[in-house]
Design an enzyme around this catalytic site. Structure first.
Site, PDB file in Angstrom:
ATOM      1  CE  LYS A 170       0.281   6.006   4.256  1.00  0.00           C
ATOM      2  NZ  LYS A 170      -0.500   5.818   5.362  1.00  0.00           N
ATOM      3  N   GLY A 201       0.615   9.378   9.398  1.00  0.00           N
ATOM      4  CA  GLY A 201      -1.178   9.766   8.248  1.00  0.00           C
ATOM      5  C   GLY A 201      -2.242   8.534   8.031  1.00  0.00           C
ATOM      6  N   GLY A 203      -3.737   6.861   4.064  1.00  0.00           N
ATOM      7  CA  GLY A 203      -3.752   6.833   2.906  1.00  0.00           C
ATOM      8  C   GLY A 203      -3.984   7.573   1.923  1.00  0.00           C
ATOM      9  N   PRO A 204      -5.550   8.024   1.611  1.00  0.00           N
ATOM     10  CG  PRO A 204      -7.267   7.332   1.705  1.00  0.00           C
ATOM     11  CD  PRO A 204      -6.238   7.225   2.726  1.00  0.00           C
ATOM     12  N   GLY A 207      -1.006   9.551   2.058  1.00  0.00           N
ATOM     13  CA  GLY A 207      -0.321   9.409   0.885  1.00  0.00           C
ATOM     14  C   GLY A 207      -0.439   9.454  -0.256  1.00  0.00           C
ATOM     15  CD  GLU A 245       5.260  -6.898  -2.146  1.00  0.00           C
ATOM     16  OE1 GLU A 245       5.001  -8.278  -3.352  1.00  0.00           O
ATOM     17  OE2 GLU A 245       6.050  -7.288  -1.390  1.00  0.00           O
ATOM     18  CB  CYS A 279       2.477 -10.057  -0.107  1.00  0.00           C
ATOM     19  SG  CYS A 279       4.178  -9.374   0.065  1.00  0.00           S
ATOM     20  CD  GLU A 369      -2.458 -10.722  -1.368  1.00  0.00           C
ATOM     21  OE1 GLU A 369      -3.363  -9.131  -1.336  1.00  0.00           O
ATOM     22  OE2 GLU A 369      -1.909 -10.922  -0.927  1.00  0.00           O
TER      23      GLU A 369
HETATM   24  P1  NAP Z   1      -3.303  -0.676   1.214  1.00  0.00           P
HETATM   25  O1  NAP Z   1      -4.387   0.387   1.597  1.00  0.00           O
HETATM   26  O2  NAP Z   1      -3.204  -0.825   0.050  1.00  0.00           O
HETATM   27  O3  NAP Z   1      -2.498  -0.083   1.616  1.00  0.00           O
HETATM   28  C1  NAP Z   1      -0.809   0.140   1.700  1.00  0.00           C
HETATM   29  C2  NAP Z   1      -0.429   1.316   1.819  1.00  0.00           C
HETATM   30  O4  NAP Z   1      -0.564   2.545   0.873  1.00  0.00           O
HETATM   31  C3  NAP Z   1      -0.919   1.987   3.178  1.00  0.00           C
HETATM   32  O5  NAP Z   1       0.073   2.671   3.304  1.00  0.00           O
HETATM   33  C4  NAP Z   1      -1.540   2.828   3.116  1.00  0.00           C
HETATM   34  O6  NAP Z   1      -2.030   3.499   4.433  1.00  0.00           O
HETATM   35  C5  NAP Z   1      -0.800   3.380   2.095  1.00  0.00           C
HETATM   36  N1  NAP Z   1      -2.450   4.341   0.991  1.00  0.00           N
HETATM   37  C6  NAP Z   1      -3.967   3.673   1.115  1.00  0.00           C
HETATM   38  N2  NAP Z   1      -4.764   4.740   0.507  1.00  0.00           N
HETATM   39  C7  NAP Z   1      -3.255   4.927  -0.476  1.00  0.00           C
HETATM   40  C8  NAP Z   1      -3.810   6.172  -1.633  1.00  0.00           C
HETATM   41  N3  NAP Z   1      -4.118   6.394  -2.480  1.00  0.00           N
HETATM   42  N4  NAP Z   1      -3.258   6.114  -1.839  1.00  0.00           N
HETATM   43  C9  NAP Z   1      -1.245   6.596  -1.199  1.00  0.00           C
HETATM   44  N5  NAP Z   1      -1.383   5.149   0.317  1.00  0.00           N
HETATM   45  C10 NAP Z   1      -2.537   5.117  -0.095  1.00  0.00           C
HETATM   46  O7  NAP Z   1      -3.477  -2.162   1.775  1.00  0.00           O
HETATM   47  P2  NAP Z   1      -4.803  -2.475   3.607  1.00  0.00           P
HETATM   48  O8  NAP Z   1      -5.968  -1.674   3.031  1.00  0.00           O
HETATM   49  O9  NAP Z   1      -3.600  -1.943   4.690  1.00  0.00           O
HETATM   50  O10 NAP Z   1      -5.196  -3.683   2.823  1.00  0.00           O
HETATM   51  C11 NAP Z   1      -5.685  -4.929   1.547  1.00  0.00           C
HETATM   52  C12 NAP Z   1      -5.064  -5.834   1.579  1.00  0.00           C
HETATM   53  O11 NAP Z   1      -4.005  -5.146   0.599  1.00  0.00           O
HETATM   54  C13 NAP Z   1      -5.183  -6.483   2.146  1.00  0.00           C
HETATM   55  O12 NAP Z   1      -5.785  -7.279   2.461  1.00  0.00           O
HETATM   56  C14 NAP Z   1      -3.948  -7.027   1.014  1.00  0.00           C
HETATM   57  O13 NAP Z   1      -4.561  -8.031   0.606  1.00  0.00           O
HETATM   58  C15 NAP Z   1      -2.956  -6.467   1.138  1.00  0.00           C
HETATM   59  N6  NAP Z   1      -2.026  -6.144   1.285  1.00  0.00           N
HETATM   60  C16 NAP Z   1      -0.497  -6.636   0.821  1.00  0.00           C
HETATM   61  C17 NAP Z   1       0.723  -6.461   0.827  1.00  0.00           C
HETATM   62  C18 NAP Z   1       1.127  -6.697   0.231  1.00  0.00           C
HETATM   63  O14 NAP Z   1       2.613  -6.467   0.969  1.00  0.00           O
HETATM   64  N7  NAP Z   1       1.183  -7.059  -0.985  1.00  0.00           N
HETATM   65  C19 NAP Z   1       0.056  -5.861   1.918  1.00  0.00           C
HETATM   66  C20 NAP Z   1      -0.379  -5.244   2.665  1.00  0.00           C
HETATM   67  C21 NAP Z   1      -1.720  -5.529   2.471  1.00  0.00           C
HETATM   68  P3  NAP Z   1      -3.551   3.516   5.642  1.00  0.00           P
HETATM   69  O15 NAP Z   1      -2.532   2.306   6.479  1.00  0.00           O
HETATM   70  O16 NAP Z   1      -3.066   4.519   6.000  1.00  0.00           O
HETATM   71  O17 NAP Z   1      -4.706   2.466   4.190  1.00  0.00           O
END
Ligand code: NAP
Ligand code: MG
Length: 462
Positions: A170, A201, A203-204, A207, A245, A279, A369
């Site tokens: 996903k 699709g 995340g919420p 995912g 991660e 990250c 972060e």
């Molecule tokens: P995120 O919401 O954690 O997204 C990561 C993945 O998880 C995406 O595929 C996302 O889908 C999915 N996801 C979101 N909510 C979920 C849920 N409830 N259940 C299962 N999967 C779910 O991250 P983001 O909103 O894109 O970014 C927010 C912050 O996360 C950034 O500002 C940064 O600080 C951090 N981040 C860290 C890394 C890293 O490499 N460690 C990478 C990205 C972001 P969607 O794309 O549809 O939301």
């Protein structure tokens, strides 16, 4: 604008269960460049069933044959490198050269490394009167972010396939196009139907359905700490394995004996790369008080040189979030020496390369972060103070140490609570385990340690 249809499930593009779509936006000009289907729990269920059905045969496929398929996949990625780079540039906004070198280049290296590892790994070992078999853990759910959109997929899919697992991916909603391109590459490489599946699709919705699916044996997630926590809680309820991660707040420690200009310039480049959306970026620079002002001057100069050479951040929400952090840094008393919260351009999700001096440990910008092109420079009194500051966050993903004497840098690095440290500008190594101490995550990716995440042992006694 192109409307992309279907999910890649069981070896073919199949219509999505629902009608909803996700718009993909180019962050440089804010134009919609395409749509992909917004998958639901029904699509996830179809994909997980396909992965389960494909598991017994793929798990029983000799490692040499799995290695050959991964080698073929690497070749397809090589042949499509320009298309990959162009796609990542369109949906993430990164400059084309960076997309070619990193967003296309690193996945090729990682796919190649697992083609080799699959062929050479000892899936069977002897200990005393036992033979230990390293068997695939089963069906893997890979939930990936947008910042290195293909790398983060390949860093999960390649070791999973090498191990004999089957996968459902996903991808992030912001970068689904390169994920679709990857599905096409998997198909062209001749992997059996059902071994790799892709559900685009939200995340919420998609995912969460994937993480919750009882047919999944391991959830490998890269992204925010908040979502990582939710996924770990879901997995705990079903006693399934997770790999997380989750970001960091890494320290770039410049010891008094270091080449200051080099350490500062490489440090600024590290933070500005990919518009700060890395990250493992060294977002805190630690400098001894005697050379502090000099370092601040060099960093401000280096950041100003970036001007508008860096790309935008991925979307409007991230831009607003990053600019909010910059405003908070100012409000908490840090001193802006480059950049600032103002939008550098009228269109596109751009943030100015920003450097803060006089940052203290208690400030939000020193702890959280930011995920944008923002560097904080902190002052330390002596090495013990530097170590305390370096280790003084909830994170522990990466870091850097610079010293005139390599042994001194290594001695300091060994005391850091973090998963990897670059010594005097050491280069990224796709074979070295990547992952976090403390709240930066659970588990390791890349190389032989990344392969082991997808294996479980079975001991036979004789
Ligand atoms: P995120 O919401 O954690 O997204 C990561 C993945 O998880 C995406 O595929 C996302 O889908 C999915 N996801 C979101 N909510 C979920 C849920 N409830 N259940 C299962 N999967 C779910 O991250 P983001 O909103 O894109 O970014 C927010 C912050 O996360 C950034 O500002 C940064 O600080 C951090 N981040 C860290 C890394 C890293 O490499 N460690 C990478 C990205 C972001 P969607 O794309 O549809 O939301
Ligand atoms: Mg999100």
């Amino acid at each position: 604008m192109k409307a992309h249809d279907g999910m890649y499930i069981d070896g073919a593009w199949r219509p999505a269960a629902g009608q909803d779509v996700i718009e993909v936006v180019n962050p440089v000009d804010e134009q919609v460049i395409g749509t992909v289907p917004a998958g639901t729990a029904a699509d996830v269920d179809t994909a997980v069933r396909a992965a389960r059905a494909a598991l017994p045969d793929w798990a029983a496929t000799p490692p040499a044959e799995r290695a050959a398929r991964l080698g073929a996949l690497r070749e397809v990625l090589v042949a499509r490198a320009d298309e990959i780079a162009g796609t990542v540039t369109a949906e993430l906004g990164s400059p084309l050269k960076f997309s070619q070198a990193v967003h296309a280049g690193v996945p090729i290296a990682v796919a190649g490394s697992y083609a080799e590892l699959a062929a050479t790994y000892a899936f069977e070992e002897k200990t005393g009167n036992s033979v230990v078999h390293h068997e695939p853990i089963g069906v893997v759910a890979a939930i990936t972010p947008w910042n290195y959109p293909l790398h983060q997929i390949v860093a999960k899919v390649a070791p999973a396939l090498a191990a004999g697992c089957t996968v459902v991916v996903k991808p992030a909603e912001d970068t689904p196009l390169v994920a679709r391109l990857f599905a096409g590459a998997v198909h062209e490489a001749g992997l059996p139907a059902g071994v790799f599946n892709l559900v685009t699709g939200l995340g919420p919705v998609a995912g969460q359905a994937l993480a919750e699916h009882p047919g999944v044996d391991l959830v490998s997630f890269t992204g925010s700490t908040a979502v990582g926590r939710q996924i770990a809680a879901i997995a705990a309820g079903q006693v399934k394995k997770v790999a997380l991660e989750l970001g960091g707040k890494s320290a770039n420690v410049i010891l008094p004996s270091a080449d200051l200009a080099k350490a500062v310039n490489v440090g600024v480049a590290n933070v500005m790369s990919n518009s700060g959306q890395t990250c493992s970026a060294w977002t805190r620079m630690l400098v001894h008080r005697d050379r502090y002002d000099k370092a601040v001057g060099l960093a401000a100069e280096a950041a100003a040189k970036y001007g508008d050479r860096i790309g935008p951040v991925v979307n409007a929400k991230q831009r607003d979030r990053v600019r909010g952090y910059i405003e908070q840094g100012v409000a908490e008393g840090a001193r802006l020496v480059a950049g600032g919260p103002e939008a550098p351009r009228e269109t596109g999700y751009f943030v100015s390369p920003t450097v803060f001096a006089d940052v203290t440990e208690d400030m939000t910008i020193a702890q959280e972060e930011i995920f944008g092109p923002v560097l904080s420079i902190l002052r330390y009194e002596d090495e013990e103070d530097a170590l305390r500051i370096a280790n003084g966050t909830v994170y522990g993903l990466a870091g850097a140490v610079w010293a005139g004497d390599e042994a001194a840098a290594v001695a300091f690095a060994r005391r850091m609570e973090t998963g990897q440290v670059d010594i005097n500008g050491g280069r990224f190594n796709p074979l070295a385990p990547f992952g976090g101490y403390k709240q930066s995550g659970v588990g390791r990716e890349l190389g032989v340690h990344g392969l082991a995440e997808y294996l479980q042992t079975k001991s036979l006694q004789f």
